[in-house]
Design a protein around this motif. Structure first.
Motif, PDB file in Angstrom:
ATOM      1  N   ARG A  57     -12.965  11.515   4.892  1.00  0.00           N
ATOM      2  CA  ARG A  57     -11.857  10.741   4.125  1.00  0.00           C
ATOM      3  C   ARG A  57     -10.311  11.533   4.664  1.00  0.00           C
ATOM      4  O   ARG A  57      -9.536  10.564   4.831  1.00  0.00           O
ATOM      5  CB  ARG A  57     -12.074  11.158   2.612  1.00  0.00           C
ATOM      6  CG  ARG A  57     -13.273  10.593   2.118  1.00  0.00           C
ATOM      7  CD  ARG A  57     -13.146  10.788   0.697  1.00  0.00           C
ATOM      8  NE  ARG A  57     -11.988  10.358  -0.095  1.00  0.00           N
ATOM      9  CZ  ARG A  57     -11.735   8.989  -0.320  1.00  0.00           C
ATOM     10  NH1 ARG A  57     -12.605   8.103  -0.013  1.00  0.00           N
ATOM     11  NH2 ARG A  57     -10.674   8.775  -1.173  1.00  0.00           N
TER      12      ARG A  57
ATOM     13  N   CYS B 257      -4.528   3.537   6.075  1.00  0.00           N
ATOM     14  CA  CYS B 257      -5.515   4.509   6.704  1.00  0.00           C
ATOM     15  C   CYS B 257      -5.513   4.200   8.029  1.00  0.00           C
ATOM     16  O   CYS B 257      -5.046   3.386   8.504  1.00  0.00           O
ATOM     17  CB  CYS B 257      -6.594   3.708   5.606  1.00  0.00           C
ATOM     18  SG  CYS B 257      -6.690   3.694   4.028  1.00  0.00           S
TER      19      CYS B 257
ATOM     20  N   THR C  55      -3.143  -3.032  -1.777  1.00  0.00           N
ATOM     21  CA  THR C  55      -3.616  -2.271  -2.566  1.00  0.00           C
ATOM     22  C   THR C  55      -3.173  -2.807  -3.955  1.00  0.00           C
ATOM     23  O   THR C  55      -2.369  -2.238  -4.439  1.00  0.00           O
ATOM     24  CB  THR C  55      -3.571  -0.918  -2.454  1.00  0.00           C
ATOM     25  OG1 THR C  55      -3.768  -0.501  -0.845  1.00  0.00           O
ATOM     26  CG2 THR C  55      -4.416  -0.097  -3.438  1.00  0.00           C
TER      27      THR C  55
ATOM     28  N   GLN D 185     -15.140   3.871   0.931  1.00  0.00           N
ATOM     29  CA  GLN D 185     -15.397   4.036   2.472  1.00  0.00           C
ATOM     30  C   GLN D 185     -16.163   5.205   3.058  1.00  0.00           C
ATOM     31  O   GLN D 185     -17.356   5.192   3.520  1.00  0.00           O
ATOM     32  CB  GLN D 185     -13.851   4.095   3.184  1.00  0.00           C
ATOM     33  CG  GLN D 185     -12.739   3.273   2.652  1.00  0.00           C
ATOM     34  CD  GLN D 185     -13.127   1.993   2.623  1.00  0.00           C
ATOM     35  OE1 GLN D 185     -14.355   1.477   2.799  1.00  0.00           O
ATOM     36  NE2 GLN D 185     -12.216   1.201   2.013  1.00  0.00           N
TER      37      GLN D 185
ATOM     38  N   ARG E   5      -7.331   9.173   3.833  1.00  0.00           N
ATOM     39  CA  ARG E   5      -7.612   8.622   2.483  1.00  0.00           C
ATOM     40  C   ARG E   5      -7.020   9.669   1.344  1.00  0.00           C
ATOM     41  O   ARG E   5      -7.073  10.759   1.842  1.00  0.00           O
ATOM     42  CB  ARG E   5      -9.149   8.309   2.314  1.00  0.00           C
ATOM     43  CG  ARG E   5      -9.683   7.193   3.283  1.00  0.00           C
ATOM     44  CD  ARG E   5      -9.144   6.049   2.883  1.00  0.00           C
ATOM     45  NE  ARG E   5      -9.487   5.321   1.497  1.00  0.00           N
ATOM     46  CZ  ARG E   5      -9.235   4.344   1.147  1.00  0.00           C
ATOM     47  NH1 ARG E   5      -8.724   3.554   1.746  1.00  0.00           N
ATOM     48  NH2 ARG E   5      -9.885   3.998   0.086  1.00  0.00           N
TER      49      ARG E   5
ATOM     50  N   CYS F  15       0.791  -1.000  -0.076  1.00  0.00           N
ATOM     51  CA  CYS F  15       0.101  -0.102   0.249  1.00  0.00           C
ATOM     52  C   CYS F  15       1.079   1.176  -0.049  1.00  0.00           C
ATOM     53  O   CYS F  15       1.828   1.179   0.555  1.00  0.00           O
ATOM     54  CB  CYS F  15      -0.912   0.223   1.176  1.00  0.00           C
ATOM     55  SG  CYS F  15      -2.115  -1.232   1.332  1.00  0.00           S
TER      56      CYS F  15
ATOM     57  N   PHE G 266     -13.698  -1.176  -5.244  1.00  0.00           N
ATOM     58  CA  PHE G 266     -13.051  -0.042  -5.026  1.00  0.00           C
ATOM     59  C   PHE G 266     -13.078   0.363  -3.546  1.00  0.00           C
ATOM     60  O   PHE G 266     -14.364   0.611  -3.099  1.00  0.00           O
ATOM     61  CB  PHE G 266     -12.993   1.029  -5.878  1.00  0.00           C
ATOM     62  CG  PHE G 266     -12.386   1.026  -7.314  1.00  0.00           C
ATOM     63  CD1 PHE G 266     -11.060   0.925  -7.594  1.00  0.00           C
ATOM     64  CD2 PHE G 266     -13.236   1.022  -8.432  1.00  0.00           C
ATOM     65  CE1 PHE G 266     -10.571   0.955  -8.759  1.00  0.00           C
ATOM     66  CE2 PHE G 266     -12.917   0.721  -9.552  1.00  0.00           C
ATOM     67  CZ  PHE G 266     -11.443   0.721  -9.884  1.00  0.00           C
ATOM     68  N   GLY G 267     -12.458   0.660  -2.779  1.00  0.00           N
ATOM     69  CA  GLY G 267     -12.678   0.794  -1.177  1.00  0.00           C
ATOM     70  C   GLY G 267     -12.608   2.371  -1.351  1.00  0.00           C
ATOM     71  O   GLY G 267     -11.610   3.254  -0.856  1.00  0.00           O
TER      72      GLY G 267
ATOM     73  N   ARG H  94      -7.724   1.100  -4.911  1.00  0.00           N
ATOM     74  CA  ARG H  94      -8.383   2.174  -4.801  1.00  0.00           C
ATOM     75  C   ARG H  94      -8.336   3.108  -6.172  1.00  0.00           C
ATOM     76  O   ARG H  94      -7.627   2.954  -7.069  1.00  0.00           O
ATOM     77  CB  ARG H  94      -7.732   3.010  -3.363  1.00  0.00           C
ATOM     78  CG  ARG H  94      -6.283   3.625  -4.085  1.00  0.00           C
ATOM     79  CD  ARG H  94      -5.521   4.364  -2.792  1.00  0.00           C
ATOM     80  NE  ARG H  94      -4.606   3.755  -2.327  1.00  0.00           N
ATOM     81  CZ  ARG H  94      -4.596   3.841  -0.760  1.00  0.00           C
ATOM     82  NH1 ARG H  94      -5.669   4.598  -0.146  1.00  0.00           N
ATOM     83  NH2 ARG H  94      -4.016   3.037   0.105  1.00  0.00           N
TER      84      ARG H  94
END
Length: 457
Positions: free
Chosen positions: A182, A69, A118, A175, A187, A65, A172-173, A150
């Motif tokens: 965010r 997060c 990711t 959230q 994010r 990633c 896709f995340g 993402r």
């Protein structure tokens, strides 16, 4: 029969809010399978045996990633491009080797899931290499190939590369769409950027697009959540998951909470109301519920891999940190990249935990998969099991968590919210009240067929 509140929930005028104290896990299982000491000779022999599974999938893990997060405790490795490319080269090499074995070639795979981490952080060239490796496996004509990730960084080159490689589903995340929420969750991107990108990806319906939303994030009040639901419905996506935030140790969010700097966040009762509001709004808008946490707008969205995993399909795992099962044996690879690379270079099994087949695995899949969809077809359970479970089911009905009929047990809205708790309670009930030799392989009490629209596996 022994019954406890952790099995049945509490008797309360508001079961949606108060049937249980909290959801403490994303999944439930009976557990109990013993570890297996498997040497490399035995491991190699596994790949020479043909599979007997009726349903199969691949899980491929990309443990990188670019950013951690606030709510995540799965962060494993930073997305250094050179490090990722080295990993992808070794991973694709292992896929090529596995694809030629009798185990792989004996039966086709109807779903492939590339998760992480990711995966969309990988370079376009590595994505093309991975797609080519996947195509060496026997796939059904309608196989679902999902790439998780993402929106940030998933540019047109990667999009076209993925489509050309055969990926037909993207998860896709998101959230939350709210820019402030965010930012607090660490994010990338703001609301307008997300909506614009989703509109571009869904404009021509070239693939199924799914968005994940989380309710209960810091700063996400009921008004923000309602806007999140409105945004996802208007975004063009074909499917949506609604997940409750679960507090886990080791996250930046947990550390902020310990320091008293977290700020406002919805409590358990407010989260229950958010779930109910989201579910009702989606269904009123014509979205079909496929599970307690997933809805679709069009029939092309099948969420096949996720459902297969719940029902107990054979899932061949690849990559450091990947988990699945082979010949009924549970398998989880270690997350440490160094020994994983060393094993790949030496042509031996990477460090992993191997579990013996659970004698009740098929039965557990029937129960877990059915409850995940929100109902159990009682006629499809083994003979004798329905009467054995009836005291538990009747307690769920008294507590407003389910409705019983002669044909099925259907979860209420409250039961769907507490679905994982009910699964955990059911498995606790079976541990405390053994069903006297009933196994998942026994003849169902009714006619053979399908359960919740999916073939039994």
């Amino acid at each position: 029969m022994r019954l406890t509140p952790t099995m049945t929930g509490l008797s309360t005028p508001d079961p949606l809010a108060f049937a249980f104290t909290a959801k403490t896990s994303a999944h439930a299982s009976r557990g109990g399978a013993a570890p297996l000491m498997l040497d490399d000779t035995g491991w190699q022999a596994w790949w020479q045996l043909e599979s007997e599974a009726k349903a199969r999938a691949l899980y491929i893990h990309i443990p990188f990633c670019r950013k951690r997060c606030s709510f995540c405790n799965f962060f494993e490795n930073g997305a250094n491009p050179a490090r990722m490319s080295r990993y992808m080269e070794a991973l694709c090499g292992s896929l090529h080797q596995a694809a030629e074995t009798p185990l792989v070639q004996s039966r086709p795979f109807s779903a492939v899931y590339v998760g992480g981490g990711t995966p969309t952080d990988m370079a376009a060239g590595d994505l093309a290499r991975l797609a080519s490796a996947i195509r060496r496996f026997p796939l059904t004509v309608d196989a679902e190939l999902t790439l998780e990730g993402r929106l940030n960084g998933f540019d047109d080159e990667k999009w076209q590369t993925a489509l050309a490689g055969g990926f037909n589903r993207f998860s896709f995340g998101v959230q939350s769409f709210d820019t402030r929420v965010r930012q607090q969750a660490a994010r990338f991107d703001d609301r307008e950027t997300l909506l614009s990108r989703l509109a571009a990806l869904t404009r021509h319906n070239e693939a199924v697009i799914v968005a994940d939303l989380i309710f209960g994030l810091p700063g996400q009040d009921e008004a923000v959540w309602r806007q999140d639901i409105a945004d996802v419905m208007a975004s063009g996506v074909h499917g949506v998951d609604l997940y409750q935030l679960i507090s886990m140790s080791g996250t930046n969010l947990a550390r902020a909470d310990e320091k008293g700097t977290l700020g406002w966040a919805a409590d358990g009762q407010q989260r229950a109301a958010m779930y109910a509001d989201g579910a009702r709004t989606l269904e009123a808008g014509g979205w079909e519920r496929l599970s307690c946490s997933h809805w679709r707008r069009i029939d092309a969205e099948q969420s096949r891999y996720n459902q297969m995993a719940k029902w107990g399909a054979e899932i061949l795992p690849f990559g450091a940190g990947a988990g699945g099962n082979i010949h009924g044996h549970g398998l989880m690879y270690g997350r440490d990249l160094a020994p994983w690379h060393e094993a790949q270079a030496g042509g031996v099994r990477a460090p992993s935990m191997v579990m013996r087949p659970h004698p009740d695995a098929r039965l557990d899949g029937l129960l877990r998969g059915g409850l995940d969809t929100g109902w159990l077809a009682l006629s499809q359970l083994p003979q004798g099991l329905v009467s054995h479970l009836m005291p538990l089911f009747e307690a769920w009905q008294r507590h407003g968590l389910a409705r019983l009929s002669a044909e099925r047990l259907a979860l209420t809205l409250a039961g769907r919210f507490w679905n994982v708790n009910l699964q955990a309670g059911l498995f606790e009930y079976l541990r405390c009240n053994p069903p006297g030799g009933i196994k998942g392989g026994e003849k169902p009490s009714g006619h053979p067929g399908k359960m919740a629209g999916h073939a039994l596996v």
